[in-house]
Scaffold this motif. Structure first.
Motif, PDB file in Angstrom:
ATOM      1  N   ILE A  41       0.978  -1.462  -0.124  1.00 25.32           N
ATOM      2  CA  ILE A  41       0.178   0.131   0.029  1.00 25.32           C
ATOM      3  C   ILE A  41       0.998   1.117   0.054  1.00 25.32           C
ATOM      4  N   ILE A  91      -5.309  -0.563  -2.460  1.00 21.27           N
ATOM      5  CA  ILE A  91      -6.330  -0.240  -1.669  1.00 21.27           C
ATOM      6  C   ILE A  91      -7.687  -0.758  -2.264  1.00 21.27           C
ATOM      7  N   ARG A 146     -10.401  -3.444  -1.493  1.00 19.32           N
ATOM      8  CA  ARG A 146     -11.704  -3.150  -1.197  1.00 19.32           C
ATOM      9  C   ARG A 146     -12.637  -4.157  -2.050  1.00 19.32           C
ATOM     10  N   GLU A 188      -6.436   6.074  -3.584  1.00 22.00           N
ATOM     11  CA  GLU A 188      -6.689   5.089  -4.245  1.00 22.00           C
ATOM     12  C   GLU A 188      -6.522   5.408  -5.700  1.00 22.00           C
ATOM     13  N   ILE A 239      -4.781   1.534   7.237  1.00 20.07           N
ATOM     14  CA  ILE A 239      -5.626   1.232   6.295  1.00 20.07           C
ATOM     15  C   ILE A 239      -5.652  -0.504   6.382  1.00 20.07           C
ATOM     16  N   THR A 240      -4.436  -0.989   6.504  1.00 18.09           N
ATOM     17  CA  THR A 240      -4.406  -2.541   6.688  1.00 18.09           C
ATOM     18  C   THR A 240      -5.152  -2.983   7.716  1.00 18.09           C
TER      19      THR A 240
END
Length: 211
Positions: free
Chosen positions: A12, A19, A23, A48, A62-63
Motif C-alpha cells: 500500500i 487499496i 476493497r 486510491e 488502512i491495513t
C-alpha cells in the motif's frame, strides 16, 4: 503474522492503488474503510486514484481497517487471505509487464508465422522473470498445463502458497494486456508434449500471438 502485515502495508505504501483492489475483493465500501481506518474518505479516494502518496501510518491504519470491517475473519487466516489477493494481483501485473516488454521492439522470443509476430517463451525463462520481478512471495516453481499455469512459492514465514491461473484467468489477462499495449493478444500455454511442431520448442512453453 507481523511479517505478513508488513508485506501488505509495504504494498500500500508503494502503490496506494492496491487499496481499491483489496476493497473490491473483500466487498468493502470506501466509506466503511475510511471509518474503520480513521482516514477521511476524501483522502482515501485520492490515495486510491494515485493522487496522494501514502505514509507509513496511513498504510498501517488502512491495513488494520481492511481486517476490521471485512468478513474475512470467517476464513482460516484473514492475513493470508489478503496476501493471496496481493500475490495474485502482483502475478497478473507482472505477466502484463512481461508481455509488454517482449512485444516492444526486437525480442529473442519473437518469431514470424505466416507474416504475423508470435512470441515463443519457454517455461524456464518465464519462471526466471517472475522470480526477479515478484517479491511478495519467493517463487519456487511454475508449472504449465494446457491453457493454464500454476505458480508455487513461499511467504516470508515459509508458508506455502499456490496461485492458479485457469483458462478464464488467462482470457482476462489477455484483455488487460491488449488494453495496455494497444494490440490484440492471445496467450496459449502448453506442456512440452502438446506444443505444436510449428513452434519448434521442446520444452513447456507459452505462445503469445500479437497483432
Amino acid at each position: 503474522m507481523y511479517k505478513k502485515l508488513d508485506v501488505i502495508e509495504h504494498a500500500i505504501l508503494l502503490n496506494p492503488k492496491y487499496i481499491r483492489i483489496f476493497r473490491n475483493k473483500l466487498k468493502i465500501t470506501q466509506s466503511k474503510l475510511a471509518k474503520e481506518s480513521g482516514v477521511s474518505q476524501s483522502h482515501l479516494s485520492m490515495l486510491e486514484k494515485g493522487k496522494r502518496k501514502a505514509t507509513k501510518s496511513h498504510a498501517a491504519a488502512i491495513t488494520l481497517g481492511l481486517l476490521k470491517c471485512s468478513d474475512i475473519w470467517d476464513k482460516k487466516d484473514p492475513i493470508d487471505y489478503l496476501l493471496d489477493v496481493l500475490s495474485l494481483t502482483k502475478l497478473e501485473s507482472t505477466v502484463v509487464k512481461f508481455v509488454k516488454e517482449i512485444t516492444e521492439g526486437d525480442s529473442i522470443y519473437k518469431r514470424y508465422i505466416e507474416g504475423y509476430p508470435v512470441y515463443i517463451v519457454d517455461r524456464d525463462s518465464f519462471t526466471d522473470y517472475l522470480k526477479k520481478n515478484i517479491n511478495v512471495i519467493s517463487i519456487k516453481d511454475v508449472k504449465f498445463f494446457r491453457g493454464r499455469m500454476v505458480v508455487e512459492g513461499l511467504y516470508s514465514d515459509n508458508q506455502e502458497v499456490t496461485i492458479s491461473l485457469d483458462c478464464s484467468d488467462i482470457r482476462r489477462l489477455e484483455g488487460k494486456i491488449s488494453k495496455t499495449i494497444g494490440k490484440k493478444i492471445i496467450i496459449q500455454i502448453f506442456p512440452k508434449d502438446e506444443i505444436p511442431p510449428i513452434y519448434s520448442l521442446k520444452k513447456d512453453g507459452m505462445v503469445i500471438n500479437c497483432w
